[in-house]
Design a protein around this motif. Sequence first.
Motif, PDB file in Angstrom:
ATOM      1  N   PRO A  75     -47.673  68.394 -21.758  1.00 30.56           N
ATOM      2  CA  PRO A  75     -47.928  68.166 -23.186  1.00 30.56           C
ATOM      3  C   PRO A  75     -46.664  67.888 -23.986  1.00 30.56           C
ATOM      4  N   ASP A  76     -46.826  67.067 -24.997  1.00 28.93           N
ATOM      5  CA  ASP A  76     -45.790  66.845 -25.987  1.00 28.93           C
ATOM      6  C   ASP A  76     -45.658  68.132 -26.812  1.00 28.93           C
ATOM      7  N   ARG A  78     -45.436  68.496 -29.788  1.00 30.30           N
ATOM      8  CA  ARG A  78     -46.267  68.361 -30.989  1.00 30.30           C
ATOM      9  C   ARG A  78     -47.731  68.662 -30.701  1.00 30.30           C
ATOM     10  N   GLU A  79     -48.088  68.733 -29.407  1.00 26.92           N
ATOM     11  CA  GLU A  79     -49.455  69.049 -29.017  1.00 26.92           C
ATOM     12  C   GLU A  79     -49.624  70.518 -28.652  1.00 26.92           C
ATOM     13  N   ASP A  81     -49.980  73.312 -30.246  1.00 28.03           N
ATOM     14  CA  ASP A  81     -51.032  74.104 -30.889  1.00 28.03           C
ATOM     15  C   ASP A  81     -52.398  73.832 -30.262  1.00 28.03           C
ATOM     16  N   GLU A  82     -52.604  72.588 -29.831  1.00 23.23           N
ATOM     17  CA  GLU A  82     -53.894  72.200 -29.270  1.00 23.23           C
ATOM     18  C   GLU A  82     -53.951  72.393 -27.751  1.00 23.23           C
ATOM     19  N   LEU A  83     -52.867  72.022 -27.051  1.00 22.34           N
ATOM     20  CA  LEU A  83     -52.893  71.979 -25.586  1.00 22.34           C
ATOM     21  C   LEU A  83     -52.028  73.036 -24.922  1.00 22.34           C
ATOM     22  N   THR A  85     -48.262  74.642 -23.789  1.00 16.19           N
ATOM     23  CA  THR A  85     -47.015  74.066 -23.290  1.00 16.19           C
ATOM     24  C   THR A  85     -46.985  73.907 -21.772  1.00 16.19           C
ATOM     25  N   LEU A  96     -58.732  64.718 -21.012  1.00 16.03           N
ATOM     26  CA  LEU A  96     -57.795  63.961 -21.837  1.00 16.03           C
ATOM     27  C   LEU A  96     -57.967  62.461 -21.612  1.00 16.03           C
ATOM     28  N   ARG A 102     -49.534  57.052 -21.888  1.00 18.00           N
ATOM     29  CA  ARG A 102     -49.533  58.509 -21.964  1.00 18.00           C
ATOM     30  C   ARG A 102     -49.044  59.118 -20.655  1.00 18.00           C
ATOM     31  N   SER A 106     -45.830  61.561 -20.383  1.00 15.63           N
ATOM     32  CA  SER A 106     -45.974  62.841 -19.696  1.00 15.63           C
ATOM     33  C   SER A 106     -44.966  62.963 -18.570  1.00 15.63           C
TER      34      SER A 106
END
Length: 225
Positions: A75-76, A78-79, A81-83, A85, A96, A102, A106
């Motif tokens: 994961p980025d 910035r992702e 919170d959603e995905l 680390t 996904l 992408r 990655s």
Amino acid sequence: MTTLHAADLLITGDGRPPVPQGAVLVDGRTVAAVGPYGELAAAHPTARVRRWPGLLTPGLLHPYGPELLEHAYHPDPREADELGTDPLVGEALAALPMTDARWGASARRGVQRMLAHGTVAVGGEPRRPAVADAVRRAGLRVEPRPTGVPAGAAGEGGVSWDGVPCLDPLGGRSPAEALVTLFPNRGSVATFAVFDVPDEAALGERGAVTCVATVLAGRLVYRRR
């Protein structure tokens, strides 16, 4: 400019005895000399010196490097919170929308995390073009998968131990098995890693998370802050 990389202990990985207070002299992309720091410093007084704590080694080969980059999503930040680390595999990965772009992003993040574990080579050629490009651009060596290492390990996609994707090339292996066997000698490409441990036994116990620096072709590509 030449750079002298010095550490508490130098492991050559080719059967030679460890060198206390050892060093590698790097000239551009190549190794100019390997040996005791005192001797090299005296012979090259104008060299820039980088002092590292612990163990300087040829670096590590990750036997499942291609799978870790091709069957896991990194994961980025910035992702997060959603995905989260951690690398995503299985159902989480399947959910996904993965495009070539992408996968490439990655893989670049995955490569950086591998460099932070002293990985300088991967076992096997990546098949996905975007992943192969990330590996090539980073300067990681591509080596045959080590003899005796199965094509699929326990866990998703052959990239994990106990079901968890493992960035540590020492996962389930000893340092002797993971070290890139040919240490850079004079005239060869300067590629190695440094770990903040006193010796090879401690590296095996604590793992490659102890990496403090990774050098590829003379470039310092990772330095722990």
